[in-house]
Scaffold this motif. Sequence first.
Motif, PDB file in Angstrom:
ATOM      1  N   SER A 245       0.824  -1.204   0.000  1.00 53.17           N
ATOM      2  CA  SER A 245       0.000   0.000   0.000  1.00 53.17           C
ATOM      3  C   SER A 245       0.864   1.261   0.000  1.00 53.17           C
ATOM      4  N   LEU A 246       0.485   2.212  -0.870  1.00 52.52           N
ATOM      5  CA  LEU A 246       1.116   3.529  -0.883  1.00 52.52           C
ATOM      6  C   LEU A 246       0.196   4.590  -0.301  1.00 52.52           C
ATOM      7  N   LYS A 247      -0.891   4.149   0.305  1.00 50.15           N
ATOM      8  CA  LYS A 247      -1.870   5.082   0.877  1.00 50.15           C
ATOM      9  C   LYS A 247      -1.211   5.969   1.914  1.00 50.15           C
ATOM     10  N   GLN A 248      -1.514   7.279   1.842  1.00 55.42           N
ATOM     11  CA  GLN A 248      -0.976   8.205   2.826  1.00 55.42           C
ATOM     12  C   GLN A 248      -1.573   7.886   4.188  1.00 55.42           C
ATOM     13  N   PRO A 249      -0.766   7.776   5.227  1.00 58.32           N
ATOM     14  CA  PRO A 249      -1.298   7.405   6.537  1.00 58.32           C
ATOM     15  C   PRO A 249      -2.225   8.473   7.078  1.00 58.32           C
ATOM     16  N   SER A 250      -3.360   8.024   7.629  1.00 52.17           N
ATOM     17  CA  SER A 250      -4.282   8.942   8.296  1.00 52.17           C
ATOM     18  C   SER A 250      -3.785   9.187   9.705  1.00 52.17           C
ATOM     19  N   PRO A 251      -4.307  10.257  10.350  1.00 47.87           N
ATOM     20  CA  PRO A 251      -3.842  10.559  11.708  1.00 47.87           C
ATOM     21  C   PRO A 251      -4.255   9.482  12.702  1.00 47.87           C
ATOM     22  N   SER A 252      -3.553   8.395  12.728  1.00 48.36           N
ATOM     23  CA  SER A 252      -3.836   7.309  13.658  1.00 48.36           C
ATOM     24  C   SER A 252      -2.767   7.304  14.743  1.00 48.36           C
ATOM     25  N   PRO A 253      -3.024   6.603  15.827  1.00 48.98           N
ATOM     26  CA  PRO A 253      -2.056   6.615  16.929  1.00 48.98           C
ATOM     27  C   PRO A 253      -0.656   6.205  16.483  1.00 48.98           C
ATOM     28  N   ALA A 254       0.310   7.016  16.824  1.00 42.08           N
ATOM     29  CA  ALA A 254       1.696   6.698  16.477  1.00 42.08           C
ATOM     30  C   ALA A 254       2.313   5.828  17.556  1.00 42.08           C
ATOM     31  N   VAL A 255       3.114   4.877  17.131  1.00 49.20           N
ATOM     32  CA  VAL A 255       3.765   4.000  18.102  1.00 49.20           C
ATOM     33  C   VAL A 255       5.019   4.648  18.657  1.00 49.20           C
ATOM     34  N   ASP A 256       5.765   5.318  17.796  1.00 47.39           N
ATOM     35  CA  ASP A 256       7.015   5.938  18.218  1.00 47.39           C
ATOM     36  C   ASP A 256       6.850   7.445  18.284  1.00 47.39           C
ATOM     37  N   VAL A 257       7.556   8.056  19.201  1.00 51.83           N
ATOM     38  CA  VAL A 257       7.586   9.508  19.325  1.00 51.83           C
ATOM     39  C   VAL A 257       8.854  10.007  18.664  1.00 51.83           C
ATOM     40  N   LYS A 258       8.705  10.844  17.639  1.00 51.61           N
ATOM     41  CA  LYS A 258       9.877  11.315  16.907  1.00 51.61           C
ATOM     42  C   LYS A 258      10.602  12.399  17.703  1.00 51.61           C
ATOM     43  N   SER A 259      11.875  12.554  17.396  1.00 48.84           N
ATOM     44  CA  SER A 259      12.658  13.612  18.025  1.00 48.84           C
ATOM     45  C   SER A 259      12.252  14.958  17.440  1.00 48.84           C
ATOM     46  N   ARG A 260      12.166  15.968  18.286  1.00 49.99           N
ATOM     47  CA  ARG A 260      11.744  17.290  17.843  1.00 49.99           C
ATOM     48  C   ARG A 260      12.784  18.343  18.225  1.00 49.99           C
ATOM     49  N   GLN A 261      12.917  19.354  17.368  1.00 53.96           N
ATOM     50  CA  GLN A 261      13.710  20.526  17.683  1.00 53.96           C
ATOM     51  C   GLN A 261      12.774  21.578  18.261  1.00 53.96           C
ATOM     52  N   THR A 262      13.151  22.201  19.370  1.00 53.55           N
ATOM     53  CA  THR A 262      12.289  23.184  20.021  1.00 53.55           C
ATOM     54  C   THR A 262      12.997  24.521  20.140  1.00 53.55           C
ATOM     55  N   SER A 263      12.182  25.590  20.066  1.00 54.62           N
ATOM     56  CA  SER A 263      12.722  26.941  20.271  1.00 54.62           C
ATOM     57  C   SER A 263      11.658  27.801  20.927  1.00 54.62           C
ATOM     58  N   HIS A 264      12.095  28.656  21.841  1.00 52.43           N
ATOM     59  CA  HIS A 264      11.166  29.539  22.541  1.00 52.43           C
ATOM     60  C   HIS A 264      10.864  30.742  21.662  1.00 52.43           C
ATOM     61  N   GLN A 265       9.559  30.986  21.403  1.00 51.97           N
ATOM     62  CA  GLN A 265       9.151  32.047  20.498  1.00 51.97           C
ATOM     63  C   GLN A 265       8.714  33.323  21.222  1.00 51.97           C
ATOM     64  N   GLY A 266       8.739  33.308  22.539  1.00 50.09           N
ATOM     65  CA  GLY A 266       8.313  34.488  23.292  1.00 50.09           C
ATOM     66  C   GLY A 266       7.167  34.168  24.222  1.00 50.09           C
ATOM     67  N   GLU A 267       6.494  35.207  24.698  1.00 59.45           N
ATOM     68  CA  GLU A 267       5.393  35.027  25.629  1.00 59.45           C
ATOM     69  C   GLU A 267       4.306  36.049  25.357  1.00 59.45           C
ATOM     70  N   ILE A 268       3.086  35.718  25.794  1.00 56.48           N
ATOM     71  CA  ILE A 268       1.915  36.577  25.603  1.00 56.48           C
ATOM     72  C   ILE A 268       1.336  36.913  26.974  1.00 56.48           C
ATOM     73  N   CYS A 269       1.204  38.191  27.263  1.00 56.48           N
ATOM     74  CA  CYS A 269       0.588  38.610  28.531  1.00 56.48           C
ATOM     75  C   CYS A 269      -0.925  38.477  28.420  1.00 56.48           C
ATOM     76  N   VAL A 270      -1.557  37.788  29.364  1.00 56.63           N
ATOM     77  CA  VAL A 270      -2.997  37.558  29.318  1.00 56.63           C
ATOM     78  C   VAL A 270      -3.720  38.216  30.493  1.00 56.63           C
ATOM     79  N   GLN A 271      -3.015  39.025  31.262  1.00 52.11           N
ATOM     80  CA  GLN A 271      -3.665  39.764  32.342  1.00 52.11           C
ATOM     81  C   GLN A 271      -4.270  41.047  31.778  1.00 52.11           C
TER      82      GLN A 271
END
Length: 582
Positions: free
Chosen positions: A307-333
């Motif tokens: 099958s070449l069917k594109q996978p639907s959003p189903s539960p993933a077994v593995d958690v991929k590695s992610r790159q993270t960066s802080h984009q700032g903050e929002i004041c909500v007061q």
Amino acid sequence: MAVPGKKMPKTFSSSSTMGSDEDIKVYCQPCDCDGPRLPAHGYCVDCREHLCDTCLAAHKRHTLSRHHTLLDKNSMPQTMSSASVHPSQPDNLTKPCPKHMKEMIKFYCQNHEALLCSVCVILEHTVTSCEVNYIPYISDQILNSTEHQVILKAMDTITEQCRKKSEDVKKITALSNSSLTDVLADIKTFRTEINQRLDELERQAEDAAKTIQQENNKNLKAVETTCEGVTKSLKTLSDTIKHLNTTQKADKLFMELKLAEQIIKGYKKRVHHLAAYDVKEYSFKPNKAISTLLEKERSLGTFTKKSLKQPSPSPAVDVKSRQTSHQGEICVQTSKDKGRCCIPRMTLLTPDLLIIIDWRNYAVKMVDTCSQSVTAQLQLDTEPCDVTSVTSIELAVTLPQKQNIQFISISSNKLKKKQTLKVDGKCYGISCCQGKLFVSFVEPAKLQILGTYGTILTTVRLGSIFSRPVYVTSKTDSIYVSDWEMKTVTKFNWQCEVTGSYGGVTWPLGITLSDDGTVFICDNQRNVIEEIAGDCTTGKVVLKDLNDPYGICWCAETSKLYVSCYTKQDKHDNFLQVFKLS
């Protein structure tokens, strides 16, 4: 005195008068149209008309006006204004009712989100059971409103989905056809190794491969045609809506937006069905026994497929590695707040519009993520604990102290209370998917599935599973519940059967789903955000060294994670932290 039903305005002003004789004595405007001029003994604030005794009494009895705000002779305006004689919003509604073709659509039912004619109102949507509004009275605020922006955004989203789906199908169809080309080459190679007696079998194999190619191309054409049709239809509808908004034809814009909502629902289903199409990749496996048992064989070989069917959003077994960066903050007061904020939960309506609840300030707030500011705030009379979007213009908020679910409408960038739903316990977490509400209760500890009108569909009370289920999130086939005393994240199917459980957290609070089926969870005690596989088998820390993370929300379009903290310090609690994950 004002008749109950609506609040009486504090003042009435007249921008212009009709003349000295007319200003001295006010008269009944309905009678003046087709009868003798009679003195006015009352005034309808909603209709902006003076009424005689007879018309005043009829106004109180009529189905469509019995809840209007009426003023008596002493309280009514004492002059006839041009605004009263000539309403600012003319009734130019010309779209016929689909049920009663001779009647024009002029009303809107808030309860059923339906456009109505006067016959529909009388027969099916009476004021005793429905909240019915006359469109010219409520349509002014639709221009440049949040609802207008949300519907256009939904159209753009479906159009983009069609474009991506068409590209995906082209790619996998090309790959499938390429594999079939290889199959044909293998057939030729194998055929040269055997004698002419295999000519017929060769033709059969070639025909089979070409038939599959034709079917692939036929299906590709069907997908392209569907996507082009949806895109063209939405482009036309979008242009119409934009034009009506630009020309400020509020009535027609209102109706087009409501019709667009129904069209969008249908197109969502059509686009969803496109994902079900499965294209195979083929290879040719020669029949090795044919060289010795040629007379007994009936085929040249077999096709193997992947099958070449594109996978639907189903539960993933593995958690991929992610790159993270802080984009700032929002004041909500805000200036309306009486103290430090506490943001336990939030939900995104669009990438630019975030709804948060402020537990300590008894408030629901609308946050513009582009301007990074609070643009609307609704005060409640008790602490809210969770929020979810029911539709593009409606929210549901849990109020555990009152054992209520409060529904809130979003219109013209404003938040407004609607109906409340009484529940049988301290409701805490809430999530909505496909017209169902998934509600977690801390007292008694349980999970319920409700219809949007409050019907209890399923209740789960499992002492070995639940102790303090706080927050819940859901998608089309799964429900995830965080329990801070059991220290678990539990997965259920829609039959409320346990299908997975993750115990690698110490104090799970806020929870949200990513676009690829994984779950983000706030582990408050470890000061981290952990990403858990959709089947709850594995997990990985994606953000660490936070300050008591509490609430969390994921935006798939921007790959941003919004995180709130509760440290009992203003410098942390009054801000949402924004992180980019890739």
